[in-house]
Design a protein around this motif. Structure first.
Motif, PDB file in Angstrom:
ATOM      1  N   SER A 269      75.095 -65.320 112.692  1.00 40.28           N
ATOM      2  CA  SER A 269      75.128 -66.707 113.207  1.00 40.28           C
ATOM      3  C   SER A 269      74.446 -66.891 114.551  1.00 40.28           C
ATOM      4  N   ARG A 270      73.637 -65.931 114.981  1.00 42.69           N
ATOM      5  CA  ARG A 270      72.837 -66.122 116.191  1.00 42.69           C
ATOM      6  C   ARG A 270      71.583 -66.930 115.856  1.00 42.69           C
ATOM      7  N   GLU A 271      71.152 -67.749 116.801  1.00 45.50           N
ATOM      8  CA  GLU A 271      69.927 -68.532 116.617  1.00 45.50           C
ATOM      9  C   GLU A 271      68.755 -67.813 117.288  1.00 45.50           C
ATOM     10  N   TYR A 272      67.641 -67.747 116.608  1.00 46.38           N
ATOM     11  CA  TYR A 272      66.442 -67.142 117.179  1.00 46.38           C
ATOM     12  C   TYR A 272      65.219 -67.840 116.592  1.00 46.38           C
ATOM     13  N   TYR A 273      64.043 -67.475 117.092  1.00 45.14           N
ATOM     14  CA  TYR A 273      62.835 -68.119 116.582  1.00 45.14           C
ATOM     15  C   TYR A 273      61.758 -67.089 116.239  1.00 45.14           C
ATOM     16  N   LEU A 274      60.837 -67.526 115.418  1.00 47.01           N
ATOM     17  CA  LEU A 274      59.635 -66.768 115.066  1.00 47.01           C
ATOM     18  C   LEU A 274      58.468 -67.742 115.206  1.00 47.01           C
ATOM     19  N   CYS A 275      57.405 -67.309 115.875  1.00 46.90           N
ATOM     20  CA  CYS A 275      56.270 -68.197 116.156  1.00 46.90           C
ATOM     21  C   CYS A 275      55.107 -67.966 115.196  1.00 46.90           C
ATOM     22  N   ASP A 276      54.206 -68.920 115.167  1.00 44.94           N
ATOM     23  CA  ASP A 276      53.122 -68.890 114.175  1.00 44.94           C
ATOM     24  C   ASP A 276      51.863 -68.183 114.688  1.00 44.94           C
ATOM     25  N   PHE A 277      52.030 -67.060 115.381  1.00 44.16           N
ATOM     26  CA  PHE A 277      50.874 -66.243 115.744  1.00 44.16           C
ATOM     27  C   PHE A 277      51.274 -64.776 115.693  1.00 44.16           C
ATOM     28  N   ASN A 278      50.297 -63.927 115.446  1.00 48.57           N
ATOM     29  CA  ASN A 278      50.540 -62.489 115.349  1.00 48.57           C
ATOM     30  C   ASN A 278      50.437 -61.838 116.725  1.00 48.57           C
ATOM     31  N   TYR A 279      51.211 -60.756 116.898  1.00 54.44           N
ATOM     32  CA  TYR A 279      51.386 -60.163 118.218  1.00 54.44           C
ATOM     33  C   TYR A 279      51.449 -58.644 118.098  1.00 54.44           C
ATOM     34  N   TYR A 280      50.709 -57.941 118.979  1.00 55.30           N
ATOM     35  CA  TYR A 280      50.741 -56.473 118.996  1.00 55.30           C
ATOM     36  C   TYR A 280      52.023 -55.964 119.647  1.00 55.30           C
ATOM     37  N   ASP A 281      52.461 -54.773 119.211  1.00 52.46           N
ATOM     38  CA  ASP A 281      53.550 -54.122 119.921  1.00 52.46           C
ATOM     39  C   ASP A 281      53.004 -53.512 121.210  1.00 52.46           C
ATOM     40  N   GLU A 282      53.850 -52.854 121.988  1.00 56.38           N
ATOM     41  CA  GLU A 282      53.435 -52.341 123.289  1.00 56.38           C
ATOM     42  C   GLU A 282      52.363 -51.271 123.181  1.00 56.38           C
ATOM     43  N   GLU A 283      52.298 -50.572 122.053  1.00 51.42           N
ATOM     44  CA  GLU A 283      51.283 -49.527 121.855  1.00 51.42           C
ATOM     45  C   GLU A 283      50.006 -50.086 121.238  1.00 51.42           C
ATOM     46  N   TYR A 284      49.975 -51.389 120.976  1.00 54.49           N
ATOM     47  CA  TYR A 284      48.819 -52.040 120.347  1.00 54.49           C
ATOM     48  C   TYR A 284      48.477 -51.383 119.003  1.00 54.49           C
ATOM     49  N   ILE A 285      49.523 -51.063 118.240  1.00 49.89           N
ATOM     50  CA  ILE A 285      49.327 -50.447 116.923  1.00 49.89           C
ATOM     51  C   ILE A 285      49.834 -51.369 115.823  1.00 49.89           C
ATOM     52  N   ASN A 286      51.103 -51.729 115.904  1.00 54.02           N
ATOM     53  CA  ASN A 286      51.717 -52.564 114.867  1.00 54.02           C
ATOM     54  C   ASN A 286      51.569 -54.040 115.195  1.00 54.02           C
ATOM     55  N   ILE A 287      51.457 -54.832 114.142  1.00 57.48           N
ATOM     56  CA  ILE A 287      51.266 -56.275 114.278  1.00 57.48           C
ATOM     57  C   ILE A 287      52.380 -56.999 113.526  1.00 57.48           C
ATOM     58  N   SER A 288      52.914 -58.042 114.136  1.00 57.77           N
ATOM     59  CA  SER A 288      53.922 -58.867 113.474  1.00 57.77           C
ATOM     60  C   SER A 288      53.913 -60.249 114.113  1.00 57.77           C
ATOM     61  N   TYR A 289      54.614 -61.189 113.496  1.00 53.24           N
ATOM     62  CA  TYR A 289      54.739 -62.503 114.117  1.00 53.24           C
ATOM     63  C   TYR A 289      55.627 -62.395 115.362  1.00 53.24           C
ATOM     64  N   TYR A 290      55.242 -63.115 116.410  1.00 53.68           N
ATOM     65  CA  TYR A 290      56.004 -63.051 117.645  1.00 53.68           C
ATOM     66  C   TYR A 290      57.389 -63.649 117.419  1.00 53.68           C
ATOM     67  N   THR A 291      58.404 -62.976 117.913  1.00 51.34           N
ATOM     68  CA  THR A 291      59.783 -63.447 117.765  1.00 51.34           C
ATOM     69  C   THR A 291      60.638 -62.951 118.924  1.00 51.34           C
ATOM     70  N   ASN A 292      61.706 -63.669 119.204  1.00 48.04           N
ATOM     71  CA  ASN A 292      62.664 -63.219 120.200  1.00 48.04           C
ATOM     72  C   ASN A 292      63.893 -62.577 119.529  1.00 48.04           C
ATOM     73  N   TYR A 293      63.772 -62.280 118.243  1.00 46.49           N
ATOM     74  CA  TYR A 293      64.864 -61.639 117.510  1.00 46.49           C
ATOM     75  C   TYR A 293      65.050 -60.212 117.990  1.00 46.49           C
ATOM     76  N   CYS A 294      66.282 -59.806 118.096  1.00 46.01           N
ATOM     77  CA  CYS A 294      66.574 -58.403 118.419  1.00 46.01           C
ATOM     78  C   CYS A 294      67.824 -57.975 117.663  1.00 46.01           C
ATOM     79  N   GLU A 295      67.874 -56.710 117.319  1.00 42.99           N
ATOM     80  CA  GLU A 295      69.048 -56.192 116.612  1.00 42.99           C
ATOM     81  C   GLU A 295      70.268 -56.261 117.517  1.00 42.99           C
ATOM     82  N   GLU A 296      71.401 -56.581 116.934  1.00 32.52           N
ATOM     83  CA  GLU A 296      72.630 -56.645 117.714  1.00 32.52           C
ATOM     84  C   GLU A 296      73.044 -55.246 118.130  1.00 32.52           C
TER      85      GLU A 296
END
Length: 297
Positions: A269-296
């Motif tokens: 029941s937590r609220e979070y968002y996902l945005c409509d652009f792709n974003y690199y991880d800190e190592e500039y290897i993996n790509i995903s949609y930008y989000t502020n979601y985090c595991e509890e």
């Protein structure tokens, strides 16, 4: 909106290709072509009862022609060795199984329904084309107004749903666009109807559905869509340098660039968002949609 929907279709294709590439890497260098008996059993498990029309077995390829019992059409299943070439270098080959089931099923369904579809769509200011596209569409309707297209699409979906045996046509789309240019994707996209729901979806609803699928893949499999809001890149707090530049699509280039935030409710029941652009991880290897979601924690 037309440009944005075309970008979504390209992203879907890119994601499918990426998943396939990962599967290839995991199975690299293993296996051999399936024999005819194995292909028959695979097809039966995957698509339902069938009978063998013909079977050709060679060292590097097996082709089985099967007849679908439920809806009376033939399709092929092929097992062959596919060469792995990366940046011009040959890394050997892998076994690959392909089939024409979806294509042949849709051809059969369209053939059966042709007279009814003609009656719905062959009117003044309207036309349709049938075929198979990687986004799951089988009929593209061209109409002068969204209202005319919506009415025709729902009727066509109802016609096709009558042939949706064992739900094998689920997710099939009837798309609607303006009737201005010959090529569907040059026209403004009005919306679509998807089996088995038979409900009209506006372009905004299609986008919400797409990003819900992405959120469920990337963050929480039980994510529930809440709403969308148009903001700017600055509102994300993200690093502009880590934004992925996707050729042929819109992406943020400055802090004031528009960004759509899709909000979801997580399993807890937590609220979070996902945005409509792709974003690199800190190592500039993996790509995903930008989000502020985090595991509890």
């Amino acid at each position: 909106m037309r440009k944005r929907m075309n970008q979504i279709r390209k992203k879907k294709k890119s994601i499918l290709f990426s998943l396939l590439f990962v599967m290839v890497l995991f199975t690299f260098g293993c296996g051999k072509v399936k024999n005819g008996k194995a292909l028959y059993q695979w097809a039966k498990n995957e698509y339902g009862d069938c009978t063998v029309v013909s079977m050709t077995e060679q060292k590097d390829e097996t082709v089985v022609v099967l007849h679908d019992t439920l809806q009376d059409f033939d399709y092929e299943v092929t097992s062959s060795m596919s060469n792995i070439v990366i940046d011009g270098s040959d890394f050997g080959s892998l076994p690959n199984t392909t089939d024409t089931f979806d294509e042949k099923l849709k051809e059969k369904v369209i053939s059966n329904a042709k007279d009814e579809l003609d009656a719905v769509c062959n009117k003044e200011g309207m036309r349709y084309e049938s075929g198979f596209d990687y986004d799951g569409s089988v009929i593209n309707i061209f109409a002068e107004t969204p209202e005319d297209g919506k009415e025709a699409a729902i009727k066509c979906a109802e016609i096709l749903q009558k042939q949706n045996k064992n739900n094998r046509l689920d997710s099939l789309c009837i798309n609607v666009a303006e009737n201005q240019y010959d090529d569907y994707y040059d026209n403004e996209h009005f919306g679509s109807v998807k089996l088995p729901d038979l409900l009209w979806r506006t372009p905004e609803e299609e986008l919400a559905e797409y990003y819900t699928e992405m959120a469920q893949m990337q963050t929480d499999k039980n994510a529930v869509f809440l709403r969308s809001e148009l903001k700017t890149f600055a509102d994300t707090g993200a690093d502009l340098e880590r934004v992925v530049n996707v050729l042929g699509s819109d992406f943020p280039t400055e802090s004031t660039s528009p960004v759509t935030f899709y909000y979801f409710k997580s399993s807890d029941s937590r609220e979070y968002y996902l945005c409509d652009f792709n974003y690199y991880d800190e190592e500039y290897i993996n790509i995903s949609y930008y989000t502020n979601y985090c595991e509890e924690e």
